[in-house]
Each structure stands twice: as structure tokens, then as C-alpha cells.
Design a protein around this motif. Sequence first.
Motif, PDB file in Angstrom:
ATOM      1  N   HIS A   3     -58.794 118.088  24.940  1.00 40.48           N
ATOM      2  CA  HIS A   3     -59.626 117.078  25.612  1.00 40.48           C
ATOM      3  C   HIS A   3     -60.755 116.566  24.718  1.00 40.48           C
ATOM      4  N   ILE A   4     -61.434 117.442  24.023  1.00 41.85           N
ATOM      5  CA  ILE A   4     -62.561 117.036  23.171  1.00 41.85           C
ATOM      6  C   ILE A   4     -62.083 116.130  22.041  1.00 41.85           C
ATOM      7  N   LEU A   5     -60.975 116.475  21.409  1.00 44.85           N
ATOM      8  CA  LEU A   5     -60.454 115.641  20.326  1.00 44.85           C
ATOM      9  C   LEU A   5     -60.041 114.271  20.850  1.00 44.85           C
ATOM     10  N   ARG A   6     -59.476 114.240  22.038  1.00 43.82           N
ATOM     11  CA  ARG A   6     -59.075 112.965  22.641  1.00 43.82           C
ATOM     12  C   ARG A   6     -60.303 112.092  22.916  1.00 43.82           C
ATOM     13  N   ARG A  12     -64.287 106.842  18.876  1.00 42.73           N
ATOM     14  CA  ARG A  12     -64.135 106.165  17.591  1.00 42.73           C
ATOM     15  C   ARG A  12     -63.529 104.767  17.789  1.00 42.73           C
ATOM     16  N   ILE A  13     -62.525 104.677  18.632  1.00 40.81           N
ATOM     17  CA  ILE A  13     -61.863 103.399  18.902  1.00 40.81           C
ATOM     18  C   ILE A  13     -62.835 102.419  19.557  1.00 40.81           C
ATOM     19  N   MET A  14     -63.629 102.893  20.493  1.00 40.06           N
ATOM     20  CA  MET A  14     -64.587 102.028  21.176  1.00 40.06           C
ATOM     21  C   MET A  14     -65.700 101.574  20.240  1.00 40.06           C
ATOM     22  N   VAL A  15     -66.149 102.451  19.352  1.00 35.26           N
ATOM     23  CA  VAL A  15     -67.179 102.058  18.381  1.00 35.26           C
ATOM     24  C   VAL A  15     -66.634 100.965  17.466  1.00 35.26           C
TER      25      VAL A  15
END
Length: 61
Positions: A3-6, A12-15
Motif C-alpha cells: 500500500h505505501i509503495l502504491r 509521484r504521478i500526481m506531482v
Amino acid sequence: MNHILRLQEDNRIMVEALETVDETVLDLFRYLTSTKFHEDTTVQVADVLQRLQPLRSLPRP
């Protein structure tokens, strides 16, 4: 993937998406305030849409 890695990957994608939005809006602002429009204030719709196109391809949550 745990969950944390997801969540880190989602973040990262949103940034990256926000950076693209910032760059695109700034590009559009520069275009609309350029000297091109000091005398003739008409804007070609196709030019604006072309500059906004990168936003259409951003990942959706």
C-alpha cells in the motif's frame, strides 16, 4: 506492491501532472500576453487549444 509503495507512486504521478499543468498554463499566459497581441487582440482558438492539449493527456485518478 504494498500500500505505501502504491501511494508513493500515485503521489509521484500526481506531482508530475501538476508540474505539467503549471507549465502549460504558464505557456498559455505567456502566449496571451505576448507582443503578438499588443495591436491585434484577436486570438486563434486553434492556438489556444493546441497549447492546452498536453492537459488532455494527463492521467486521471
